[in-house]
Design an enzyme around this catalytic site. Structure first.
Site, PDB file in Angstrom:
ATOM      1  CB  SER A 137     -19.706  20.666   4.335  1.00 16.01           C
ATOM      2  OG  SER A 137     -20.133  19.663   5.236  1.00 16.01           O
ATOM      3  CE1 TYR A 152     -23.731  19.959   1.290  1.00 22.54           C
ATOM      4  CE2 TYR A 152     -22.832  18.509   2.983  1.00 22.54           C
ATOM      5  CZ  TYR A 152     -23.166  19.775   2.550  1.00 22.54           C
ATOM      6  OH  TYR A 152     -22.925  20.864   3.358  1.00 22.54           O
TER       7      TYR A 152
END
Length: 257
Positions: A144, A157
């Site tokens: 990501s 995350y």
């Protein structure tokens, strides 16, 4: 001449029942790969395997929680028995609940790390031996852009995805001697099923938000699962035969801001 040479190869996609994972599984199947789909969503996973089989593709669904060693080992055994040792492993399974530092308790942290990071490690440990036996393979981890920029509202995350980049580079160094390439594809903001559901749960109209965001992106639109699938296909195929330990960002220029 190397190219998109995945026909007849066994490709395993974790989190492959929906969203980005589904797009990846469908892309490899379209190029003739034998696709194994691993997911905790049994209904969606089985349905996708049936759809691919009805289209003349070879597909297998196995329910698997990638954070559990026993289930990962069971998955490896079943894939090997039915499709052969995996040539390509795509570690896509991941969750992205949001919380800042003070809102992240121990259970929240461990759940995210268990799936996003531990899951990738367990999958590599289970499937690399088969790749070594075959004389090579390709691992593509899904990261990501938060790994680089951070996101205080999704702290755990972002940290998990930063660790995935480190895992990628460590494995690339250690496995190159076996002909195994390890790379990472970093999506930007993807209009996936999971993101759409998350936005709706907060009372946000995803279509309106995506349209507004698209107008501000350098390439003019939010990414789709298919955009990410194309990046993964490139990293897994002979087109990138001399690429390992690298991060490919597919974000429409979002990170240029």
């Amino acid at each position: 001449m190397n190219g998109i040479d995945v026909a007849g190869k066994t490709v395993l996609v974790t989190g492959g029942a929906q969203g980005i994972g589904r797009a990846i599984a469908e892309r490899f199947a379209a190029y003739g790969a034998r696709v194994a789909i691993a997911d905790v969503n049994e209904e969606a996973g089985a349905a996708l395997a049936r759809t691919l089989a009805e289209a003349g593709r070879e597909a297998l669904f196995v329910r698997c929680d990638v954070s559990r060693l026993d289930e990962v080992r069971g998955l490896a055994s079943e894939v090997r028995a039915k499709l052969g040792a995996a040539d390509v492993l795509v570690n896509n399974a991941g969750i992205f609940p949001r919380a800042d530092l003070m809102g992240t308790d121990e259970a929240f942290w461990e759940r995210i790390m268990g799936i996003n990071l531990k899951g990738a490690y367990l999958m590599c440990q289970a499937f690399v031996p088969g790749m070594i036996e075959r004389g090579g393979g390709s691992i593509v981890n899904i990261g990501s852009t938060h790994a680089r920029s951070g996101d205080p509202a999704a702290m755990a995350y972002a940290v998990s995805k930063g660790a995935v980049v480190t895992l990628t580079r460590n494995l690339a160094k250690g496995l190159a001697k076996h002909g195994i390439r390890v790379n990472c594809v970093q999506p930007g903001w993807v209009a996936s099923e999971g993101e759409t559901s998350r936005l709706r749960a907060t009372g946000t109209d995803p279509d309106k938000l995506f349209a507004e965001a698209s107008s501000r992106l350098p390439m003019g639109r939010i990414q789709t699962g298919e955009d990410i699938a194309d990046g993964v296909l490139f990293m897994a195929s002979g087109l990138s035969s001399q690429v390992t330990g690298q991060v490919l960002t597919v974000d429409g220029g979002l990170s240029l801001r």
